[in-house]
Design an enzyme around this catalytic site. Structure first.
Site, short mmCIF file in Angstrom:
data_model
loop_
_atom_site.label_atom_id
_atom_site.label_comp_id
_atom_site.label_asym_id
_atom_site.label_seq_id
_atom_site.Cartn_x
_atom_site.Cartn_y
_atom_site.Cartn_z
CG ASP A 8 -13.65 -5.47 -6.24
OD1 ASP A 8 -14.19 -4.79 -5.36
OD2 ASP A 8 -12.41 -5.58 -6.33
CB SER A 9 -13.62 -0.97 -7.10
OG SER A 9 -12.63 -1.56 -6.27
CB CYS A 72 -16.96 -5.00 -3.82
SG CYS A 72 -16.55 -3.31 -3.34
CD GLU A 153 -7.38 -2.34 -8.88
OE1 GLU A 153 -7.10 -2.44 -10.09
OE2 GLU A 153 -8.16 -3.12 -8.29
CB CYS A 185 -11.03 -4.29 1.50
SG CYS A 185 -10.68 -3.81 -0.21
CG HIS A 187 -8.59 -4.48 -3.80
ND1 HIS A 187 -9.94 -4.27 -3.98
CD2 HIS A 187 -7.99 -4.10 -4.96
CE1 HIS A 187 -10.14 -3.77 -5.20
NE2 HIS A 187 -8.98 -3.67 -5.81
N1 DGL Z 1 -12.54 -4.65 -3.01
C1 DGL Z 1 -13.37 -3.65 -2.48
C2 DGL Z 1 -13.96 -3.95 -1.13
O1 DGL Z 1 -14.02 -5.10 -0.78
C3 DGL Z 1 -13.11 -2.35 -3.03
C4 DGL Z 1 -12.55 -1.28 -2.36
C5 DGL Z 1 -12.36 0.00 -3.10
O2 DGL Z 1 -12.47 0.10 -4.31
O3 DGL Z 1 -12.10 0.95 -2.35
O4 DGL Z 1 -14.39 -3.09 -0.41
#
Ligand code: DGL
Length: 264
Positions: A8-9, A72, A153, A185, A187
């Site tokens: 993931d990011s 992600c 984050e 998302c 997150h």
């Molecule tokens: N957790 C990510 C998602 O599900 C990442 C979002 C991001 O870095 O913008 O899209």
């Protein structure tokens, strides 16, 4: 032991790792948090694809993983097709906004969808919306949440500034009787409590972590995985990470290894 590469990011994909840990046993999870490039949702499709392909390549070459989980939604939208072409022998599982389970659960027929700008604009999401089951009439209230991943984050999952960001986005949902919200998302489950408190009523929040874990289990059993034994988790990060948040999500302290991935 099933070797699973997950990325993931940032810390969001750890919500998926938690679900994997509940469903899958006898596994070794190699998790990459690409915080150097976060947020993905505000990058171009080409950038998102490049970052994702580089990390997948790294996980396949370094750890010889049996499965890849794109934890992600944004990476899935722009890279899963290419990854499946490049690694046809691997189990590859992506993450998509849970609009279909939301349709099954809603009583008012009003559904909120929170996702990154890139996910909502991507063809994958647009196709999903075009091909919704027609039996039940639903209205989707979509909201691109620019800036929310950065807040999460930073560990600001219940701060005043995150509340200020979320409140106007949730207002049309609140006013229109939305009873189900898709967390599009990985997150966003981390701000689930804040979302519920802003809405001041019972709203079902749809997160797809468990569905992903069950899907991976089904695919791995077909490849003779024995689902009995211990799990190990190895975490790597390409930039900075809020270690306190990692500890809170996983409920334990874990060593986090800095890495750099050549091409990106
Ligand atoms: N957790 C990510 C998602 O599900 C990442 C979002 C991001 O870095 O913008 O899209």
């Amino acid at each position: 032991m099933l070797k699973i590469g997950v990325f993931d990011s940032g810390i969001g994909g750890l919500t998926v790792v938690k679900a994997l840990n509940q469903v899958i046993q006898n596994s070794k999870v190699f998790y990459v948090a690409d915080t150097r490039h976060a947020p993905y949702g505000e990058k171009t499709p080409q950038q998102i694809q490049n970052y994702s392909l580089d990390i997948a390549h790294y996980l396949v070459e370094t750890y010889k993983v049996d499965a890849l989980v794109l934890a992600c939604n944004t990476a899935t939208a722009f890279a899963i097709t290419e990854l499946r072409e490049q690694y046809p022998h691997l189990i590859i599982i992506g993450t998509e906004p849970g609009v279909k389970p939301a349709i099954e659960q809603t009583k008012t027929g009003k559904i909120g969808v929170l996702a990154t700008p890139a996910t909502l604009q991507g063809d994958k999401y647009q196709d999903l919306v075009q091909r919704l089951p027609k039996e039940k009439k639903v209205t989707l209230f979509e909201q691109a949440c620019a800036g929310l991943v950065e807040q999460i984050e930073k560990g600001e999952v219940d701060s005043e500034s995150t509340k200020v960001l979320l409140t106007p986005w949730l207002l049309p949902m609140k006013e229109n009787g939305v009873d189900t919200i898709v967390l599009g998302c990985t997150h966003y489950p981390l701000v689930g409590d804040l979302i519920s408190s802003i809405l001041c009523r019972d709203v079902v929040l749809i997160d797809t972590g468990l569905a992903i874990a069950k899907h991976l289990l089904a695919c791995s059993l077909k490849k003779n995985h024995q689902n009995v034994g211990n799990n190990h988790l190895h975490i790597e990060v390409t930039g900075d990470i809020n270690e306190e948040s990692v500890r809170t999500i996983l409920g334990k302290t874990i060593n986090i290894i800095p890495i750099s991935i050549s091409n990106s």
